[in-house]
Design an enzyme around this catalytic site. Sequence first.
Site, PDB file in Angstrom:
ATOM      1  CE  LYS A  52      35.526  47.831  34.700  1.00  0.00           C
ATOM      2  NZ  LYS A  52      36.152  46.629  34.157  1.00  0.00           N
ATOM      3  CD  GLN A  96      38.710  44.191  35.248  1.00  0.00           C
ATOM      4  OE1 GLN A  96      37.598  44.684  35.404  1.00  0.00           O
ATOM      5  NE2 GLN A  96      39.591  44.678  34.393  1.00  0.00           N
ATOM      6  CG  ASP A 119      33.418  43.554  29.428  1.00  0.00           C
ATOM      7  OD1 ASP A 119      33.374  44.801  29.473  1.00  0.00           O
ATOM      8  OD2 ASP A 119      34.126  42.864  30.175  1.00  0.00           O
TER       9      ASP A 119
END
Length: 282
Positions: A52, A96, A119
């Site tokens: 990422k 995460q 997200d």
Amino acid sequence: MILIDGKKIAAELRKELKEEVSNLKIKYKKVPGLSVILIGDLAPSQIYVKNKEKSAIEVGLKSNIIKYPDTVKEKVILDKIDELNKDETVSGILVQLPLPNHIDKQKVIEMIDPLKDVDGFHPINVGNLSSGYQSMIPCTPLGCYLLIKNIESDLNGKKAVIIGRSNLNGKPMAQLLLKENCTVTITHSKTKDLKAECLAADIVVAAVGIPELVKRDWIKKDAIVIDVGINKTDKGIVGDVAFDEVSKNAKAITPVPGGVGPMTIACLLKNTIECFKRSQVL
Ligand code: NAP
């Protein structure tokens, strides 16, 4: 049969995003920033976060990884998110997953400012998506959606079957296809006849986590098949779809790897830029 080349489509998307970032830099004299919180040393999480960051830097975003040991107290994480929420140089925040057991995932997700929720997991974004309002869209379903649209721009009246009902994949995927006027069926582990459901579908999205569950005789000719699954097996990484046989029936299909995976990261970058743009008009 069309092999849906997620790697290539993601590379094209990243190229567009890079251009957009440089235009934003000229216009606002600053670039979008992505902050990622990584807790513990799980190998897959470390790899995801590294990828990422690499992609974020490549398109010109500011990237910041904040690492904690897996013994970190929940309050430390919540305080850090609060700090990032208030930091104007941070456009998007990602924690995460998975988290260590002593940290409450829901509390963490709800702590993130919905406007920085790259997200799309915050209940406000989930609610907005299901109400058909503007929202942040979870990266993997957004990637799948873009791949489907790449094959077929008009999805009106198509029958879509989603295998899996997770908050991460199945549910938001269903909302996106519903918004495109598909007739959507969400299936799960208690679905009575999954094969019959799939056989009726023009679009099948498999997000299950069972290696090669979807077989050739489950798929009607000319269906679009999107395989979200990433399963480690003796013969390497495979998806939830038996690619070799299903590709003989399908109109279009994503490979694993090289299908949905690269789109997920590209969509994270897209979401970060989206958060930045929204913050500039507030
Ligand atoms: P998850 O949270 O474990 O959900 C799996 C879903 O599949 C559940 O809804 C479950 O039903 C359903 N299911 C299980 N067995 C089934 C069966 N025999 N028939 C029909 N449905 C069944 O999984 P997830 O997080 O959505 O991830 C799914 C897969 O996608 C995994 O392989 C994961 O590694 C992969 N993934 C890939 C990406 C990417 O970027 N490509 C991103 C995220 C995840 P119940 O609800 O009834 O239990």
